[in-house]
Write a protein that holds these residues in place. Structure first.
Motif, PDB file in Angstrom:
ATOM      1  N   LEU A 116       0.810  -1.217   0.000  1.00 29.28           N
ATOM      2  CA  LEU A 116       0.000   0.000   0.000  1.00 29.28           C
ATOM      3  C   LEU A 116       0.844   1.269   0.000  1.00 29.28           C
ATOM      4  CD1 LEU A 116      -2.902  -1.232   2.274  1.00 29.28           C
ATOM      5  CD2 LEU A 116      -2.949  -0.843  -0.188  1.00 29.28           C
ATOM      6  N   ARG A 117       2.148   1.113   0.272  1.00 32.34           N
ATOM      7  CA  ARG A 117       3.031   2.281   0.148  1.00 32.34           C
ATOM      8  C   ARG A 117       3.201   2.649  -1.319  1.00 32.34           C
ATOM      9  NH1 ARG A 117       5.684  -1.043   3.065  1.00 32.34           N
ATOM     10  NH2 ARG A 117       7.092  -1.513   1.348  1.00 32.34           N
ATOM     11  N   CYS A 118       2.745   1.757  -2.206  1.00 33.54           N
ATOM     12  CA  CYS A 118       2.854   2.010  -3.640  1.00 33.54           C
ATOM     13  C   CYS A 118       1.548   2.646  -4.119  1.00 33.54           C
ATOM     14  CB  CYS A 118       3.099   0.686  -4.348  1.00 33.54           C
ATOM     15  SG  CYS A 118       3.124   0.804  -6.123  1.00 33.54           S
ATOM     16  N   GLU A 119       1.686   3.682  -4.964  1.00 31.01           N
ATOM     17  CA  GLU A 119       0.494   4.321  -5.510  1.00 31.01           C
ATOM     18  C   GLU A 119       0.121   3.557  -6.781  1.00 31.01           C
ATOM     19  OE1 GLU A 119      -0.586   8.941  -6.579  1.00 31.01           O
ATOM     20  OE2 GLU A 119       1.479   8.329  -6.293  1.00 31.01           O
ATOM     21  N   HIS A 120      -1.100   3.050  -6.844  1.00 34.39           N
ATOM     22  CA  HIS A 120      -1.514   2.231  -7.994  1.00 34.39           C
ATOM     23  C   HIS A 120      -2.353   3.076  -8.950  1.00 34.39           C
ATOM     24  CE1 HIS A 120      -0.120  -1.533  -6.101  1.00 34.39           C
ATOM     25  NE2 HIS A 120      -0.378  -0.858  -4.990  1.00 34.39           N
ATOM     26  N   LEU A 121      -1.804   3.342 -10.140  1.00 35.20           N
ATOM     27  CA  LEU A 121      -2.466   4.256 -11.074  1.00 35.20           C
ATOM     28  C   LEU A 121      -2.736   3.566 -12.406  1.00 35.20           C
ATOM     29  CD1 LEU A 121       0.108   7.081 -10.396  1.00 35.20           C
ATOM     30  CD2 LEU A 121      -2.272   7.182  -9.666  1.00 35.20           C
ATOM     31  N   TYR A 122      -3.653   4.124 -13.178  1.00 32.97           N
ATOM     32  CA  TYR A 122      -3.832   3.654 -14.549  1.00 32.97           C
ATOM     33  C   TYR A 122      -3.995   4.841 -15.479  1.00 32.97           C
ATOM     34  CZ  TYR A 122      -8.805   4.829 -14.599  1.00 32.97           C
ATOM     35  OH  TYR A 122      -9.977   5.526 -14.574  1.00 32.97           O
ATOM     36  N   ALA A 123      -3.693   4.612 -16.761  1.00 35.01           N
ATOM     37  CA  ALA A 123      -3.961   5.639 -17.777  1.00 35.01           C
ATOM     38  C   ALA A 123      -4.757   4.948 -18.868  1.00 35.01           C
ATOM     39  CB  ALA A 123      -2.650   6.180 -18.326  1.00 35.01           C
ATOM     40  N   PHE A 124      -5.854   5.551 -19.273  1.00 38.75           N
ATOM     41  CA  PHE A 124      -6.732   4.937 -20.278  1.00 38.75           C
ATOM     42  C   PHE A 124      -6.492   5.579 -21.640  1.00 38.75           C
ATOM     43  CE2 PHE A 124     -10.776   4.213 -22.463  1.00 38.75           C
ATOM     44  CZ  PHE A 124     -10.860   2.832 -22.314  1.00 38.75           C
ATOM     45  N   MET A 125      -6.369   4.763 -22.683  1.00 39.69           N
ATOM     46  CA  MET A 125      -6.087   5.305 -24.020  1.00 39.69           C
ATOM     47  C   MET A 125      -6.526   4.318 -25.088  1.00 39.69           C
ATOM     48  SD  MET A 125      -2.482   3.934 -23.259  1.00 39.69           S
ATOM     49  CE  MET A 125      -2.855   4.668 -21.786  1.00 39.69           C
ATOM     50  N   PRO A 126      -6.746   4.802 -26.327  1.00 42.38           N
ATOM     51  CA  PRO A 126      -7.039   3.861 -27.415  1.00 42.38           C
ATOM     52  C   PRO A 126      -5.779   3.054 -27.745  1.00 42.38           C
ATOM     53  CG  PRO A 126      -7.559   6.139 -28.040  1.00 42.38           C
ATOM     54  CD  PRO A 126      -6.789   6.202 -26.768  1.00 42.38           C
TER      55      PRO A 126
END
Ligand code: AMP
Length: 411
Positions: free
Chosen positions: A216-226
């Motif tokens: 949980l010390r890690c930031e979990h991100l996503y980026a959405f794209m075609p």
């Protein structure tokens, strides 16, 4: 809170622990080291980067110093790089002693390795495929393992999956039955659970259940794209985040894509190096050491780098391809935020990945947050990246036949 002094380790081992600046045992160390010292088989499940290597290496070194002989311990690893890393840890924990630890992995000289094995070093760290070759090649080598006391399966769930099954069965059938078996993994699969029943009643089972499956010390991100413009987003993300990042790993699912991405970055003036199974072992080691010593800041890798590798200061993991399942997500992302450090993971999600990413979120019990990017200067980026991509594709399709070489390998 338990201290290392209370775990039953000898003074020379404690001395090396102190020299390394380790003050307090992690939860898995406090739980499993006493169990290993009291001759139990152990299954240890804890999230990646929680000190699993020291959990088995410290008691093995302790026991070896009481009565040194070879071959005393065999440690199996699913990847060559992890094998080297485990051996390095054995070396530091046994510094100042005469203990010998050798690495037996593919891509290196077979005859030289046979000679090493016949000298019966105290500890062997091996990948299953190469050890199997030695076992099949020489009964004398099998004999060197007749007094084996410890068998360690690191990243056990990977070692116990079908791709290693035949090799592992052959190796195990040639090892003495009277030994301690230690299994460590960050994820539990059915095969690990099945093995628990095989190991017998006295097996000590430790699972770090109190905490989340992910760090949980890690930031979990996503980026959405075609899908069509995924490369453009990747470049934009790297350019934006590299300003504040010391080291990053970009994961892709195939060797060919991995090589293509690494060359694309280089063509765009971003220094990167690739790590995958189609490279010669010498080059794989070279890549990893330039990444570790900081001369290369970006490592583009397949899942050969997803397991266990402990590279200090990896602050960012980018999943160029969405991991196959939540276990692969945990292992890849575990390359950052190791031990008590923090980190960031960004997963590139396209219109085809929505179901997969939802399933990962469900299984890890955590929702990925959307990464906000500065405004994309699309027009300029598209022509820059597409031109570089054309160049790389031509290079890979050149008579050197690299495309052919990479197509045949998946990882
Ligand atoms: P591992 O999970 O074995 O890959 O270890 C992750 C990192 O944690 C390595 O860099 C270890 O040197 C470090 N480490 C292991 N045990 C401890 C400890 N008790 N205190 C601080 N760091 C540790």
């Amino acid at each position: 809170m338990t201290t290392f002094n209370e775990l039953g380790l000898s003074t020379s081992v404690l001395h090396n622990i102190a020299r390394l600046g380790l003050h307090t045992p992690s939860a898995i160390q406090a739980a499993c080291i006493p169990a290993i010292l009291s001759h139990k088989d152990v299954i240890g499940i804890a999230k990646t980067g929680s000190g699993k290597t020291a959990t088995f290496a410290l008691p093995i070194v302790h026991k070896l110093l009481e009565d040194p002989f070879g071959i005393f311990a065999l440690c199996l690893s699913p990847t060559r790089e992890l094998a080297h890393q485990i051996a390095e840890q054995f070396m530091v924990f046994s510094a100042g002693t005469n203990l010998r630890c050798d690495v037996i992995i593919g891509g290196e000289d077979l005859i030289g390795q046979s000679n090493l094995l016949l000298q019966r070093p105290h500890i062997i760290v091996a990948t299953p495929g190469r050890l199997l070759e030695h076992f099949m090649f020489s009964a004398d080598i099998v004999k060197c393992f007749e007094k084996l006391q410890y068998l360690v399966l690191d990243e056990a769930d990977r070692l116990l999956d079908v791709s290693f099954e035949a090799e592992l069965r052959y190796i195990l059938s040639n090892l003495p039955r009277l030994r301690q078996t230690l299994l460590f993994s960050a994820t539990v699969t059915q095969s690990v659970t099945a093995l628990q029943s095989l190991l017998g009643k006295g097996t000590f089972y430790y699972e770090d259940v109190g905490t989340s499956k992910i760090v949980l010390r890690c930031e979990h991100l996503y980026a959405f794209m075609p899908e069509r413009i995924k490369d453009i987003y990747l470049i934009q993300i790297i350019r934006e985040l590299s300003v504040e990042t010391t080291r990053m790993v970009v994961f892709s699912s195939t060797v060919q894509k991995c090589e293509m991405l690494s060359q694309l970055l280089s063509a765009l003036g971003i220094r990167a190096s690739s790590l995958h199974s189609a490279k010669k072992q010498r080059d794989r080691c070279g890549t990893l050491s330039s990444f570790k010593n900081g001369s290369v800041k970006i490592l583009v890798a397949t899942d050969v780098a997803a397991r266990g590798l402990d590279i200090p200061d990896v602050e960012l993991v980018i999943n160029y391809d969405v991991p196959m399942d939540y276990r692969q997500y945990i292992h890849r992302v575990g390359r950052t935020a190791r031990f008590d450090k923090s980190g960031r993971a960004v997963t590139l999600v396209t219109q085809y990945d929505v179901t997969k990413i939802k399933s990962i979120e469900q299984n890890i019990g955590h929702q990925l947050r959307q990464l906000t990017l500065r405004e994309l200067h699309m027009k300029h980026l598209v022509s820059e990246v597409f031109a570089a991509r054309r160049l790389v594709k031509l290079r890979l399709a050149s008579p050197a036949g690299l495309n052919e070489k990479f197509r045949s390998k998946r990882r």
